[in-house]
Scaffold this active site. Structure first.
Site, PDB file in Angstrom:
ATOM      1  N   ARG A  56       0.841  -1.201   0.000  1.00  0.00           N
ATOM      2  CA  ARG A  56       0.000   0.000   0.000  1.00  0.00           C
ATOM      3  C   ARG A  56       0.880   1.258   0.000  1.00  0.00           C
ATOM      4  NH1 ARG A  56      -3.003   1.863   3.463  1.00  0.00           N
ATOM      5  NH2 ARG A  56      -1.756   1.259   5.257  1.00  0.00           N
ATOM      6  N   LYS A 210      -8.331  -2.798   0.626  1.00  0.00           N
ATOM      7  CA  LYS A 210      -8.286  -1.962   1.830  1.00  0.00           C
ATOM      8  C   LYS A 210      -9.089  -0.682   1.658  1.00  0.00           C
ATOM      9  CE  LYS A 210      -5.942  -4.617   4.585  1.00  0.00           C
ATOM     10  NZ  LYS A 210      -6.673  -5.267   5.708  1.00  0.00           N
ATOM     11  N   HIS A 229     -11.471  -5.264  12.245  1.00  0.00           N
ATOM     12  CA  HIS A 229     -10.352  -5.882  11.532  1.00  0.00           C
ATOM     13  C   HIS A 229      -9.967  -7.126  12.320  1.00  0.00           C
ATOM     14  CE1 HIS A 229      -5.998  -5.423   9.831  1.00  0.00           C
ATOM     15  NE2 HIS A 229      -6.715  -6.286   9.150  1.00  0.00           N
ATOM     16  N   SER A 247       0.037  -7.897  12.784  1.00  0.00           N
ATOM     17  CA  SER A 247       0.919  -8.872  12.153  1.00  0.00           C
ATOM     18  C   SER A 247       1.901  -9.450  13.171  1.00  0.00           C
ATOM     19  CB  SER A 247       1.697  -8.197  11.014  1.00  0.00           C
ATOM     20  OG  SER A 247       2.565  -9.092  10.389  1.00  0.00           O
ATOM     21  N   LYS A 251      -2.706 -14.345  14.729  1.00  0.00           N
ATOM     22  CA  LYS A 251      -4.136 -14.313  14.396  1.00  0.00           C
ATOM     23  C   LYS A 251      -4.500 -15.405  13.389  1.00  0.00           C
ATOM     24  CE  LYS A 251      -5.627 -10.634  12.125  1.00  0.00           C
ATOM     25  NZ  LYS A 251      -6.299 -10.813  10.833  1.00  0.00           N
ATOM     26  N   THR A 252      -3.708 -15.521  12.331  1.00  0.00           N
ATOM     27  CA  THR A 252      -3.999 -16.522  11.303  1.00  0.00           C
ATOM     28  C   THR A 252      -3.868 -17.927  11.867  1.00  0.00           C
ATOM     29  OG1 THR A 252      -3.225 -15.022   9.570  1.00  0.00           O
ATOM     30  CG2 THR A 252      -3.360 -17.354   9.016  1.00  0.00           C
ATOM     31  N   ASP A 266     -10.210 -11.638   8.005  1.00  0.00           N
ATOM     32  CA  ASP A 266      -9.689 -10.267   8.031  1.00  0.00           C
ATOM     33  C   ASP A 266     -10.692  -9.180   8.403  1.00  0.00           C
ATOM     34  OD1 ASP A 266      -7.327  -8.735   7.755  1.00  0.00           O
ATOM     35  OD2 ASP A 266      -7.951  -8.033   5.793  1.00  0.00           O
ATOM     36  N   ARG A 337       2.073 -11.774  -1.643  1.00  0.00           N
ATOM     37  CA  ARG A 337       0.710 -12.079  -1.214  1.00  0.00           C
ATOM     38  C   ARG A 337       0.033 -13.040  -2.179  1.00  0.00           C
ATOM     39  NH1 ARG A 337      -1.628  -9.683   3.640  1.00  0.00           N
ATOM     40  NH2 ARG A 337      -0.119  -8.107   4.265  1.00  0.00           N
TER      41      ARG A 337
END
Length: 548
Positions: A56, A210, A229, A247, A251-252, A266, A337
């Protein structure tokens, strides 16, 4: 206001090369035929972007500032950068000019949100087949009952021209000045009032995703719906849970639980009816992915299939001439990604909706080693920790970083939360109270000392504590108050040695623990004062800030 949405509609009505809502197979075929991507050994697609498009561009991400909406937006946040309406319209007119001369235009209708009552209709117009495939992977088909949506007549238009660069001279003094003295030739801009967004000059797929998340995060609180989020999953007893974390917090890993069906990884909304995923797909970071630790994500990308039936797509990863990926090679970017549909995962809930969350987990990787591995938060504490969004960076990850560095990201998603902070925090507290939701803070970081001295908390023990929180096993145990960090620490947790639950017990030197804890608490207090000191927040919440 100029009706530039109507101008885009006019272009689409007269352009000879418009492909509207084409099939997924056709998106894949055209992406390859037009050399926008190549087919890899597995059948997944691979693509590469220019260096400025490997992630981004937050300093080029702008919001139109209008009197009708500016009072809803926190302009004190470094992430909410204004653009004036005239400049936005000028760029949009340039974009419309480019649409007119493109040989092909792809017009795709999708929705954001699995709950039809607040699904946002989105029309994406782009000159790239591959970006159309990304939209197909990530966003939801238009439901048959879209007329039920509160946004049914207020859809959003997104124009994506990834490789068109603006005339820098034309926008000198109006867009960002680069370090080399030139004016930026790319922009990611959104007009909340008119429902129009543009991604111009950035080929990074995540810019589209996003932006639409940011739009939802602006629109939903105004309708009484809390955007989050987070990842979400559901147990066999229909007990849903939300996991929030930046990050590196796990979480994943922790949301991928074989005993719980995944709603999404997400972005979700929490309404008076329950929770719903915004998306139809996943956008997973692939650098250093380990097929043993994250087998479902790896298989979603790497399963072998005819390329026309595959459609997973990987951005900016190393690929050898024989079509094999090397996800350990980070020379191009750390941010490689993969985009793929949720249906490529094994254990999902296809509807992507569930009832009210029984449990919310805030995940943090505390490299100072002073936070307990699990603790419970009351309403005011949860609102405070939600607002702070704390984790820490490790020593050695950046040049000159020799000790852990704090990282605060409001609501665990700072760049995408444009409304005033009390809006999100107050809604969380109200929903916790109304729906009797428990909130726990889970430290997946260090114990027994800071990074370099202590050890990372064992993942097996973290999973046991998470399961105890989700199952209700922590509801009936005794707690002690941590008066520095304002947390409630369980005295016991089934399957976990009780001595590790209070972090001071794991340090060889209690005074060293207290010094490190006080240092972190002061950083909390200082950041809170700087970020929120002028927001007139409730004293009951302010008092729960560590160090206060």
């Amino acid at each position: 206001m100029k009706d530039l949405k109507a101008a885009v509609t006019d272009v689409l009505g007269h352009h000879p090369g418009v492909l509207k809502n084409i099939s997924r197979t056709e998106m894949i075929r055209l992406s390859v035929e037009r050399h926008e991507a190549m087919v890899t050994e597995s059948g997944a697609l691979a693509t590469w972007t220019a260096p400025e498009s490997t992630g981004r561009s937050p300093k080029d991400t702008l919001i139109v500032k209008r009197s009708s909406s500016e009072g809803n937006i926190d302009w004190t946040s470094a992430n909410n950068l204004p653009i004036d309406a005239d400049t936005f319209d000028s760029i949009l007119e340039d974009a419309i000019g480019q649409l007119k001369v493109a040989d092909k235009l792809y017009e795709t209708d999708r929705t954001i949100g699995a709950d039809s009552k607040y699904a946002l209709p989105v029309k994406v117009v782009t000159n790239r087949a591959l970006h159309t495939l990304f939209i197909d992977n990530m966003f939801r088909p238009v439901p048959a009952d879209i007329e039920k949506s509160c946004f049914a007549k207020d859809g959003f238009l997104l124009i994506a021209l990834p490789y068109y660069k603006l005339d820098s001279a034309k926008y000198e003094g109006k867009l960002r000045k680069l370090p080399n003295g030139k004016t930026s030739d790319l922009v990611v801009a959104m007009d909340f009032d008119r429902g129009i967004g543009m991604v111009i000059g950035s080929a990074y797929m995540g810019s589209m995703k996003k932006m639409l998340f940011t739009v939802m995060n602006y629109l939903l609180p105004l309708r009484g719906i809390l955007p989050l989020h987070c990842s979400a999953n559901e147990g066999t007893k229909k007990d849903s849970a939300l996991l929030l974390g930046l990050s590196g917090t796990g979480k994943t890993t922790l949301s991928a639980d074989p005993a719980r069906a995944l709603l999404g990884d997400d972005e979700h909304g929490w309404s008076d009816d329950g929770i719903a995923n915004f998306e139809n797909g996943c956008y997973a970071k692939m650098i250093d992915i380990n097929p043993k630790k994250e087998p479902d994500i790896y298989d979603a990308v790497m399963h072998k299939a005819d390329y026309l039936k595959h459609g997973s797509m990987v951005e900016n990863a190393m690929v050898y001439p024989d079509g094999r990926f090397d996800f350990d090679d980070n020379r191009f970017t750390e941010n490689s990604r993969a985009s793929f549909p949720l249906s490529f995962l094994k254990n999902i809930k296809p509807s992507s909706v569930a009832g009210h969350p029984k449990t919310i987990l805030f995940l943090t990787a505390d490299a100072y080693g002073v936070l307990p591995p699990v603790s419970k938060l009351n309403k005011e504490q949860a609102m405070l920790w939600f607002m702070m969004g704390y984790t820490s960076k490790l020593a050695g990850t950046e040049t000159g970083v020799t000790e852990p560095q704090v990282a605060f990201s409001r609501f665990f998603g700072a760049p995408f939360m444009p409304c005033k902070p009390d809006k999100y925090a107050t809604m969380l507290g109200e929903k916790m109270e109304k729906f009797q939701t428990n909130v726990f803070l889970v430290n997946t970081g260090w114990s027994g000392g800071s990074y370099g001295i202590g050890k990372r908390i064992d993942l097996t023990l973290t999973r046991r504590m998470v399961n105890a929180a989700l199952s209700g096993e922590l509801d009936g145990v005794d707690y002690t108050d941590d008066k520095l960090f304002h947390l409630q620490i369980p005295v016991s947790c089934p399957g976990v040695p009780s001595e590790i639950l209070n972090p001071i017990n794991t340090w060889a030197d209690p005074e060293a623990y207290r010094a490190a804890a006080n240092k972190l608490a002061k950083q909390f207090s200082d950041h809170f004062d700087k970020a929120y000191g002028s927001n007139n927040l409730p004293a009951s919440m302010v008092s729960q800030c560590p160090g206060k």
